[in-house]
Design a protein around this motif. Sequence first.
Motif, PDB file in Angstrom:
ATOM      1  N   PHE A  69      44.611  39.401  43.203  1.00 15.08           N
ATOM      2  CA  PHE A  69      44.605  40.899  43.261  1.00 15.08           C
ATOM      3  C   PHE A  69      43.811  41.505  41.868  1.00 15.08           C
ATOM      4  O   PHE A  69      43.043  42.523  42.022  1.00 15.08           O
ATOM      5  CB  PHE A  69      45.824  41.550  43.467  1.00 15.08           C
ATOM      6  CG  PHE A  69      46.056  43.016  43.819  1.00 15.08           C
ATOM      7  CD1 PHE A  69      45.935  43.306  45.365  1.00 15.08           C
ATOM      8  CD2 PHE A  69      45.614  43.890  43.012  1.00 15.08           C
ATOM      9  CE1 PHE A  69      45.809  44.520  45.796  1.00 15.08           C
ATOM     10  CE2 PHE A  69      45.585  45.300  43.499  1.00 15.08           C
ATOM     11  CZ  PHE A  69      45.921  45.347  45.105  1.00 15.08           C
ATOM     12  N   TRP A 113      41.353  39.897  40.483  1.00 14.59           N
ATOM     13  CA  TRP A 113      39.920  39.756  40.673  1.00 14.59           C
ATOM     14  C   TRP A 113      39.256  40.761  41.775  1.00 14.59           C
ATOM     15  O   TRP A 113      38.216  41.255  41.198  1.00 14.59           O
ATOM     16  CB  TRP A 113      39.703  38.252  41.250  1.00 14.59           C
ATOM     17  CG  TRP A 113      39.522  37.417  40.310  1.00 14.59           C
ATOM     18  CD1 TRP A 113      40.626  36.271  40.080  1.00 14.59           C
ATOM     19  CD2 TRP A 113      38.846  36.965  39.332  1.00 14.59           C
ATOM     20  NE1 TRP A 113      40.409  35.268  39.028  1.00 14.59           N
ATOM     21  CE2 TRP A 113      39.035  35.656  38.654  1.00 14.59           C
ATOM     22  CE3 TRP A 113      37.408  37.421  39.212  1.00 14.59           C
ATOM     23  CZ2 TRP A 113      38.499  35.220  37.754  1.00 14.59           C
ATOM     24  CZ3 TRP A 113      36.643  36.647  37.928  1.00 14.59           C
ATOM     25  CH2 TRP A 113      37.198  35.615  37.469  1.00 14.59           C
ATOM     26  N   LEU A 114      40.126  41.296  42.611  1.00 16.36           N
ATOM     27  CA  LEU A 114      39.675  42.407  43.482  1.00 16.36           C
ATOM     28  C   LEU A 114      39.402  43.640  42.695  1.00 16.36           C
ATOM     29  O   LEU A 114      38.551  44.269  42.891  1.00 16.36           O
ATOM     30  CB  LEU A 114      40.751  42.473  44.549  1.00 16.36           C
ATOM     31  CG  LEU A 114      40.498  43.613  45.168  1.00 16.36           C
ATOM     32  CD1 LEU A 114      39.150  43.681  46.201  1.00 16.36           C
ATOM     33  CD2 LEU A 114      41.820  43.863  46.432  1.00 16.36           C
ATOM     34  N   MET A 115      40.534  43.675  41.792  1.00 23.75           N
ATOM     35  CA  MET A 115      40.288  44.991  40.909  1.00 23.75           C
ATOM     36  C   MET A 115      39.227  45.029  39.960  1.00 23.75           C
ATOM     37  O   MET A 115      38.470  45.907  39.649  1.00 23.75           O
ATOM     38  CB  MET A 115      41.640  45.241  39.781  1.00 23.75           C
ATOM     39  CG  MET A 115      42.804  45.453  40.516  1.00 23.75           C
ATOM     40  SD  MET A 115      42.605  47.155  41.707  1.00 23.75           S
ATOM     41  CE  MET A 115      42.178  46.296  43.145  1.00 23.75           C
ATOM     42  N   GLU A 152      36.214  43.692  40.830  1.00 23.61           N
ATOM     43  CA  GLU A 152      35.366  43.712  41.470  1.00 23.61           C
ATOM     44  C   GLU A 152      35.357  45.387  41.924  1.00 23.61           C
ATOM     45  O   GLU A 152      34.139  46.089  42.352  1.00 23.61           O
ATOM     46  CB  GLU A 152      35.316  42.903  42.808  1.00 23.61           C
ATOM     47  CG  GLU A 152      34.950  41.574  42.668  1.00 23.61           C
ATOM     48  CD  GLU A 152      33.623  41.055  41.993  1.00 23.61           C
ATOM     49  OE1 GLU A 152      32.768  41.992  41.967  1.00 23.61           O
ATOM     50  OE2 GLU A 152      33.539  40.071  41.162  1.00 23.61           O
ATOM     51  N   ALA A 156      29.953  43.805  49.208  1.00 25.30           N
ATOM     52  CA  ALA A 156      30.264  42.207  49.610  1.00 25.30           C
ATOM     53  C   ALA A 156      31.242  41.605  48.793  1.00 25.30           C
ATOM     54  O   ALA A 156      32.192  41.137  49.341  1.00 25.30           O
ATOM     55  CB  ALA A 156      28.967  41.484  49.427  1.00 25.30           C
ATOM     56  N   ASP A 157      31.417  41.643  47.233  1.00 21.87           N
ATOM     57  CA  ASP A 157      32.278  41.059  46.754  1.00 21.87           C
ATOM     58  C   ASP A 157      33.653  41.791  46.729  1.00 21.87           C
ATOM     59  O   ASP A 157      34.729  40.956  46.946  1.00 21.87           O
ATOM     60  CB  ASP A 157      31.811  41.495  45.190  1.00 21.87           C
ATOM     61  CG  ASP A 157      30.714  40.173  44.677  1.00 21.87           C
ATOM     62  OD1 ASP A 157      30.371  39.358  45.640  1.00 21.87           O
ATOM     63  OD2 ASP A 157      30.221  40.399  43.665  1.00 21.87           O
ATOM     64  N   VAL A 158      33.825  43.025  46.826  1.00 26.24           N
ATOM     65  CA  VAL A 158      35.310  43.808  46.994  1.00 26.24           C
ATOM     66  C   VAL A 158      35.626  43.102  48.463  1.00 26.24           C
ATOM     67  O   VAL A 158      36.687  42.790  48.555  1.00 26.24           O
ATOM     68  CB  VAL A 158      34.912  45.081  47.176  1.00 26.24           C
ATOM     69  CG1 VAL A 158      36.440  45.874  47.646  1.00 26.24           C
ATOM     70  CG2 VAL A 158      34.545  45.807  45.722  1.00 26.24           C
ATOM     71  N   ILE A 159      34.877  43.040  49.499  1.00 29.00           N
ATOM     72  CA  ILE A 159      35.304  42.701  50.799  1.00 29.00           C
ATOM     73  C   ILE A 159      35.785  41.194  50.791  1.00 29.00           C
ATOM     74  O   ILE A 159      36.629  40.746  51.453  1.00 29.00           O
ATOM     75  CB  ILE A 159      34.264  42.898  51.833  1.00 29.00           C
ATOM     76  CG1 ILE A 159      34.047  44.470  52.283  1.00 29.00           C
ATOM     77  CG2 ILE A 159      34.639  42.322  53.453  1.00 29.00           C
ATOM     78  CD1 ILE A 159      32.973  44.900  52.953  1.00 29.00           C
ATOM     79  N   ALA A 160      35.073  40.461  50.021  1.00 26.30           N
ATOM     80  CA  ALA A 160      35.088  38.959  49.925  1.00 26.30           C
ATOM     81  C   ALA A 160      36.564  38.672  49.259  1.00 26.30           C
ATOM     82  O   ALA A 160      37.416  37.926  49.564  1.00 26.30           O
ATOM     83  CB  ALA A 160      34.167  38.313  49.183  1.00 26.30           C
ATOM     84  N   TRP A 161      36.819  39.465  48.216  1.00 27.93           N
ATOM     85  CA  TRP A 161      37.998  39.421  47.517  1.00 27.93           C
ATOM     86  C   TRP A 161      39.145  39.781  48.316  1.00 27.93           C
ATOM     87  O   TRP A 161      40.326  39.255  48.382  1.00 27.93           O
ATOM     88  CB  TRP A 161      38.138  40.009  46.136  1.00 27.93           C
ATOM     89  CG  TRP A 161      37.403  39.135  45.107  1.00 27.93           C
ATOM     90  CD1 TRP A 161      36.108  39.410  44.690  1.00 27.93           C
ATOM     91  CD2 TRP A 161      37.856  37.883  44.485  1.00 27.93           C
ATOM     92  NE1 TRP A 161      35.690  38.255  43.858  1.00 27.93           N
ATOM     93  CE2 TRP A 161      36.829  37.356  43.852  1.00 27.93           C
ATOM     94  CE3 TRP A 161      39.114  36.968  44.556  1.00 27.93           C
ATOM     95  CZ2 TRP A 161      37.005  36.143  42.899  1.00 27.93           C
ATOM     96  CZ3 TRP A 161      39.114  36.087  43.671  1.00 27.93           C
ATOM     97  CH2 TRP A 161      38.197  35.447  43.119  1.00 27.93           C
ATOM     98  N   LEU A 162      39.086  40.842  48.879  1.00 28.91           N
ATOM     99  CA  LEU A 162      40.212  41.538  50.093  1.00 28.91           C
ATOM    100  C   LEU A 162      40.179  40.623  51.038  1.00 28.91           C
ATOM    101  O   LEU A 162      41.593  40.252  51.439  1.00 28.91           O
ATOM    102  CB  LEU A 162      39.645  42.729  50.620  1.00 28.91           C
ATOM    103  CG  LEU A 162      39.691  43.953  50.203  1.00 28.91           C
ATOM    104  CD1 LEU A 162      39.100  45.228  51.155  1.00 28.91           C
ATOM    105  CD2 LEU A 162      41.438  44.365  50.242  1.00 28.91           C
ATOM    106  N   ILE A 184      42.639  37.618  49.958  1.00 28.74           N
ATOM    107  CA  ILE A 184      43.900  38.014  49.715  1.00 28.74           C
ATOM    108  C   ILE A 184      44.674  37.795  51.108  1.00 28.74           C
ATOM    109  O   ILE A 184      45.662  37.524  51.394  1.00 28.74           O
ATOM    110  CB  ILE A 184      44.323  39.268  48.962  1.00 28.74           C
ATOM    111  CG1 ILE A 184      43.800  39.206  47.641  1.00 28.74           C
ATOM    112  CG2 ILE A 184      45.753  39.827  48.973  1.00 28.74           C
ATOM    113  CD1 ILE A 184      43.668  40.786  47.010  1.00 28.74           C
ATOM    114  N   ALA A 185      43.972  38.629  52.150  1.00 27.79           N
ATOM    115  CA  ALA A 185      44.349  38.305  53.596  1.00 27.79           C
ATOM    116  C   ALA A 185      44.430  36.766  54.152  1.00 27.79           C
ATOM    117  O   ALA A 185      45.631  36.620  54.453  1.00 27.79           O
ATOM    118  CB  ALA A 185      43.455  38.992  54.310  1.00 27.79           C
ATOM    119  N   LEU A 220      41.991  40.004  59.581  1.00 24.57           N
ATOM    120  CA  LEU A 220      41.536  41.479  59.250  1.00 24.57           C
ATOM    121  C   LEU A 220      41.002  42.120  60.496  1.00 24.57           C
ATOM    122  O   LEU A 220      41.095  43.325  60.759  1.00 24.57           O
ATOM    123  CB  LEU A 220      40.473  41.318  57.985  1.00 24.57           C
ATOM    124  CG  LEU A 220      41.115  40.884  56.833  1.00 24.57           C
ATOM    125  CD1 LEU A 220      39.663  40.841  55.863  1.00 24.57           C
ATOM    126  CD2 LEU A 220      41.777  42.053  56.309  1.00 24.57           C
TER     127      LEU A 220
END
Lengths: 105, 105
Positions: free
Chosen positions: A33, A35-37, A39, A60-66, A69-70, A77
């Motif tokens: 999470f 790393w997501l933040m 991005e 793309a990076d935000v969706i990749a890190w999300l 986590i999923a 998703l």
Amino acid sequence: MNAIEPLCLRDFQQSMRAMYLEKDLARGVDGTFMWLMEEVGELAAALREGSLDDQMGEFADVIAWLTTIANIRGIDLSEALRRKYGSGCPGCRHLVCCCPDEGKP
Amino acid sequence: MNAIEPLCLRDFQQSMRAMYLEKDLARGVDGTFMWLMEEVGELAAALREGSLDDQMGEFADVIAWLTTIANIRGIDLSEALRRKYGSGCPGCRHLVCCCPDEGKP
């Protein structure tokens, strides 16, 4: 991912799983999470002053890190989106949202 | 969105466009980003203490708000993901990431 056909979210999630799951599990949800933040911050910066290419990369990076986590939680998703938005706006149930503006402008 | 076939991200983005674009354009990127941040907070809470159903709903909401911002900027998320991750990990270019742990554990 085929280069021509439209991207299937489940295939993308599966490719992220193959690419990163071992590291994701070792890092865990909390660390991932963070790393997501990072991005999300980079996306904000790109939206303010980046090129369209920069913005695409950060989305793309935000969706990749999300997605990673999923994957840690075993959440599909594709199924999540279908459940919440597959029958229209979750607020008003219409395919073109007609929720009152005072609720969510 | 067909209930049986795998979800195509481009179709999802198009359905978000039909559902919300008018409101998204009126709100603009900055205001929409604030809603995204609210949903990111709700995802964090659900990951800590929510049910799997709660988590699925919050993942869906985060992706939905991300998608609306992409719609405001006219960015195709499917293309963005393919460009960044379609040839493997952007760091090491392998389909199973072998980047050194000191870079991104």
